[in-house]
Design a protein around this motif. Structure first.
Motif, PDB file in Angstrom:
ATOM      1  N   ALA A   1       0.831  -1.207   0.000  1.00 28.25           N
ATOM      2  CA  ALA A   1       0.000   0.000   0.000  1.00 28.25           C
ATOM      3  C   ALA A   1       0.865   1.257   0.000  1.00 28.25           C
ATOM      4  O   ALA A   1       0.525   2.252  -0.649  1.00 28.25           O
ATOM      5  CB  ALA A   1      -0.953  -0.011   1.188  1.00 28.25           C
TER       6      ALA A   1
ATOM      7  N   TYR B   1      -8.666  -3.042   4.358  1.00 30.04           N
ATOM      8  CA  TYR B   1      -9.451  -1.865   3.983  1.00 30.04           C
ATOM      9  C   TYR B   1     -10.857  -1.941   4.555  1.00 30.04           C
ATOM     10  O   TYR B   1     -11.528  -2.970   4.445  1.00 30.04           O
ATOM     11  CB  TYR B   1      -9.508  -1.727   2.457  1.00 30.04           C
TER      12      TYR B   1
ATOM     13  N   HIS C   1      -9.535   2.860   0.811  1.00 30.24           N
ATOM     14  CA  HIS C   1      -8.135   3.021   0.436  1.00 30.24           C
ATOM     15  C   HIS C   1      -7.824   4.496   0.202  1.00 30.24           C
ATOM     16  O   HIS C   1      -8.493   5.153  -0.602  1.00 30.24           O
ATOM     17  CB  HIS C   1      -7.823   2.234  -0.845  1.00 30.24           C
TER      18      HIS C   1
END
Length: 166
Positions: free
Chosen positions: A30, A45, A114
């Motif tokens: 990420a 998430y 996200h």
């Protein structure tokens, strides 16, 4: 509950594994995710909300926040815009993705948390779980399932659940 999507493209759902399409560039940490890189970011998430095409299907069975898409819905993917990684109304002056698609991929969308609290410019936008192409062709960085599997997942998800890509 934490729902797991494996980096090799499977989701455990109701005591069975279902196939999932991931990004065309595979998966990435990420922290390495960049706008437009085509990679699906690894990590956990939050499950935010559901959007769907009411002109094509009934409201999905879910307890999550859910609303029908409108023809002018978009999602900003311009890192230098104040609405980056946020829904927008089209037409919109900055770069954005049209949410109202004719190919069926966005007939049902699960919005994942996200890079949204707050968005960091360029760290990737619009990581959704949505409907797959017929051949499970890779996505632009999202997760895609068969529409029946999307519906089954939505019926099982609860507020506070997470989706982990590992």
């Amino acid at each position: 509950m934490d729902w797991q999507v494996s980096r090799n493209g499977h989701l455990s759902l109701e005591n069975r594994k279902v196939r999932a399409a991931l990004g065309r560039a595979g998966v990435t940490k990420a922290s390495d995710k960049c706008e437009g890189d085509g990679a699906t970011p690894l990590g956990a998430y939050a499950v935010r909300r559901v959007l769907y095409r009411a002109d094509r299907l009934d409201r999905p069975q879910t307890v999550l926040p859910c609303r029908p898409l409108q023809a002018n819905d978009g999602w900003c993917d311009a890192p230098d815009d104040p609405a980056y990684n946020r829904p927008v109304r089209r037409p919109y002056p900055a770069s954005h993705e049209a949410m109202w698609r004719e190919d069926g991929l966005y007939d049902i969308i699960l919005v994942l948390g996200h890079n949204d609290n707050p968005p960091i410019a360029g760290a990737g936008s619009a990581i959704f779980l949505h409907c797959k192409r017929d051949d499970y062709k890779p996505t632009e960085g999202c997760i895609a399932l068969d529409p029946d599997d999307v519906r089954a997942l939505l019926a099982a998800l609860q507020p506070g659940d997470t989706l982990t890509i590992a």
